[in-house]
Design an enzyme around this catalytic site. Structure first.
Site, PDB file in Angstrom:
ATOM      1  N   GLU A 145      31.614  35.791  35.843  1.00 32.27           N
ATOM      2  CA  GLU A 145      31.762  35.398  37.257  1.00 32.27           C
ATOM      3  C   GLU A 145      31.883  33.888  37.255  1.00 32.27           C
ATOM      4  O   GLU A 145      30.905  33.181  37.012  1.00 32.27           O
ATOM      5  CB  GLU A 145      30.537  35.839  38.072  1.00 32.27           C
ATOM      6  CG  GLU A 145      30.297  37.340  38.083  1.00 32.27           C
ATOM      7  CD  GLU A 145      31.301  38.103  38.932  1.00 32.27           C
ATOM      8  OE1 GLU A 145      32.226  37.492  39.504  1.00 32.27           O
ATOM      9  OE2 GLU A 145      31.168  39.329  39.011  1.00 32.27           O
TER      10      GLU A 145
ATOM     11  N   LYS B 283      18.813  33.964  30.003  1.00 33.57           N
ATOM     12  CA  LYS B 283      18.849  32.521  29.709  1.00 33.57           C
ATOM     13  C   LYS B 283      19.177  31.816  31.027  1.00 33.57           C
ATOM     14  O   LYS B 283      20.316  31.718  31.431  1.00 33.57           O
ATOM     15  CB  LYS B 283      19.927  32.233  28.661  1.00 33.57           C
ATOM     16  CG  LYS B 283      19.668  31.009  27.801  1.00 33.57           C
ATOM     17  CD  LYS B 283      19.625  29.708  28.567  1.00 33.57           C
ATOM     18  CE  LYS B 283      21.009  29.193  28.902  1.00 33.57           C
ATOM     19  NZ  LYS B 283      20.939  27.989  29.786  1.00 33.57           N
TER      20      LYS B 283
ATOM     21  N   GLU C  11      37.951  22.829  41.234  1.00 38.72           N
ATOM     22  CA  GLU C  11      36.707  23.146  41.940  1.00 38.72           C
ATOM     23  C   GLU C  11      35.834  21.893  41.998  1.00 38.72           C
ATOM     24  O   GLU C  11      35.478  21.328  40.961  1.00 38.72           O
ATOM     25  CB  GLU C  11      35.975  24.267  41.200  1.00 38.72           C
ATOM     26  CG  GLU C  11      34.724  24.719  41.927  1.00 38.72           C
ATOM     27  CD  GLU C  11      33.983  25.826  41.196  1.00 38.72           C
ATOM     28  OE1 GLU C  11      33.725  25.671  39.991  1.00 38.72           O
ATOM     29  OE2 GLU C  11      33.664  26.838  41.832  1.00 38.72           O
TER      30      GLU C  11
ATOM     31  N   CYS D 142      30.376  29.298  44.450  1.00 39.40           N
ATOM     32  CA  CYS D 142      31.682  29.644  43.865  1.00 39.40           C
ATOM     33  C   CYS D 142      32.656  30.196  44.885  1.00 39.40           C
ATOM     34  O   CYS D 142      33.860  30.043  44.749  1.00 39.40           O
ATOM     35  CB  CYS D 142      31.457  30.651  42.752  1.00 39.40           C
ATOM     36  SG  CYS D 142      30.452  32.045  43.299  1.00 39.40           S
TER      37      CYS D 142
END
Ligand code: NAD
Length: 484
Positions: free
Chosen positions: A251, A177, A384, A285
């Site tokens: 992750e 996906k 973040e 990331c």
């Protein structure tokens, strides 16, 4: 060229979707629509899960030796290479990744990942015997079944390869996906999959947004989820998968620190700021967006970072000279701008950037931005941002640097700069983070990658990653094990 993709890839065929909903794909460099994709629904996901389950049970794939599976994975790498240049251009137009970086990430690396996992499959040992108190045991690793691979937009083909490579090596079937922003490239990958000659239904692609992803997580025939994306979504996925005791690999996000120790070579750090602290316009990331500098060198570090960031060529991702491009979407730009406003409101000061670059008004650009006078309790140091924003934090003494680095909800990456590499390595040992570099940060496919704390669960890359697509069976036998 417009790419209107009207199908899904299920059971080895391009099929009409059940869902009538569509999502537009927009180039963030200029706001132009470049195509559209299907927003798949739960019925579409169920079809893909059933096709994958059938392939897993009946195609013979799971019964092949890993070495035989490696042959297919190598053919996928070859087929990928044929499309590598087109892939790099396509992803760049979807997510704004500068073409020079996209070539690295999407032209060459995914094929390298597939070849690496073919090599892991070549030597994969699935059965061992060991003596026990009652005789002996055969300890066997079996493929887990159908894996659901849920992918973000920031490095789509690499992140698919990190999952698809070990899943195939282990003997699993998959439903992929992709993120709605980067789905056109997934349907270029499907051509390579076709060319490699996998059994029909072994690899399926269902496009769509969060609800499509949720249907993948919930489907009972999907036995494992491998997800890369935000920590917020990761927690939702873990909770829903937990309701079925379905294993997950997550992750997730990061807010990593680059620590400059007292004896760090600042020129060397200056040469590596972009790669360590703000790769991919900060949309990565692993970006070490907190720079920790000794107080007596603080001004010097701020000046250095400001000078580097102020000179970064920002522009059209299709131009090979652009080092930073736009953010992936207007929504992501608004989010980054809200963090810049929060930083100013909390008392941090801008030394460069903070606005939108002149002459690039048609795209989702934000200037490379440096904040000084940042303390670790500010939102710009804790959350973040996922954009080109660097926060420079002063520290007094190495113990405080380590404490600040560890004072984070995240723990994905990190870097320690020092002329004494053994000492830097000792500091690295004390950081609560899944990966950390000495005088650099660069992911190597041979070693496991993943996060501590809210940065994730489980590991990708390295031979270890194959284990998360396998489950263990023990067969007890009486007597002693036959000698090999
Ligand atoms: P996101 O979490 O919004 O979406 C990621 C994927 O999950 C997309 O395919 C999305 O459609 C799907 N999704 C969203 N909600 C879902 C739900 N409830 N159930 C199932 N699927 C769902 O993340 P994003 O904005 O696409 O990506 C950026 C984030 O990814 C950042 O936080 C970044 O740090 C993280 N990231 C992590 C790594 C890593 O390896 N640790 C690598 C790249 C990106």
């Amino acid at each position: 060229m417009e790419h209107d993709i009207k199908h899904l890839y299920i059971g080895g065929e391009y099929v009409e979707p059940h869902s009538a909903d569509r999502i537009d794909v927009v180039n963030p460099a200029n706001g132009q629509r470049i195509g559209s994709i299907v927003d798949g629904d739960a019925t579409d996901v169920a079809r893909a899960a059933e096709a994958a389950d059938r392939a897993f049970r009946t195609s013979g794939w799971a019964e092949l030796t890993p070495k035989d599976r490696a042959g297919y994975i190598r053919r996928l790498a070859d087929a990928y290479v044929e499309r590598g240049a087109e892939m790099a251009r396509l992803v760049s137009s979807e997510n704004g990744m500068p073409i020079s970086f996209s070539r690295l990430v999407h032209e060459e690396r995914p094929a390298r990942y597939y070849r690496y996992f073919a090599g892991v499959a070549d030597t994969l040992e699935l059965e061992r015997t060991r003596p026990t108190s009652t005789g002996y045991a055969i300890v066997r690793k079996e493929p887990i079944g159908v894996a659901g691979l849920i992918i973000p937009w920031n490095g789509p083909q690499g992140l698919i390869a990190w999952k698809l490579g070990p899943a195939l090596a282990a003997g699993c079937a998959v439903v992929i996906k992709p993120s709605p922003e980067t789905t056109l490239d997934a349907f270029l990958l499907s051509e390579a999959i076709e060319q490699a000659g996998f059994p029909p239904g072994l690899i399926n692609i269902v496009s769509g947004g969060p609800e499509t992803g949720q249907a993948v997580v919930d489907h009972p025939l999907i036995a494992k989820i491998a997800f890369t994306g935000s920590s917020t979504t990761g927690k939702i996925i873990a909770a829903r998968a937990g309701a079925q005791l379905k294993p997950v690999t997550l992750e997730l996000g990061g807010k990593s620190a680059a620590i400059l120790l007292d004896d760090a070579d600042l020129d060397d750090f200056g040469a590596r700021i972009l790669e360590v602290c703000l790769p991919n316009t900060g949309q990565q990331c692993t970006a070490c967006t907190r720079v920790l500098a000794p107080r007596d060198k603080y001004d010097q570090v701020v000046e250095l970072a400001t000078e580097v960031l102020a000179r970064v060529p920002v522009g059209d991702p299709a131009d090979p000279k652009s080092v930073f491009g736009p953010l992936v979407s207007a929504r992501q730009r608004a989010r980054v701008e809200s963090y810049i406003a929060a930083g100013l409101q909390e008392g941090a000061r801008l030394t460069t950037g903070g606005g939108r670059p002149a002459g690039l008004e048609g795209g989702c650009y934000v200037e490379p931005t440096v904040f000084r006078d940042v303390s670790n309790d500010m939102r710009i140091a804790r959350e973040e941002i996922f954009g080109p924003v660097l926060s420079i934090i002063p520290y007094d003494g190495e113990e405080e640097a380590i404490a600040i680095a560890n004072d984070s909800a995240y723990g994905l990456s990190g870097a320690v700069f020092s002329r004494d590499v053994d000492h830097a390595t000792d500091v690295a040992r004390r950081l609560q983070t899944g990966t950390v570099g000495v005088d650099q940060f660069s992911i190597a496919l041979e070693a496991p990658f993943g996060g501590y704390k809210e940065s994730g669960l489980g590991r990708e890359l390295g031979p270890e990653s194959v284990d998360s697509y396998l489950r263990i069976k023990t067969i007890y036998r009486a007597g002693s094990a036959p000698s090999a």
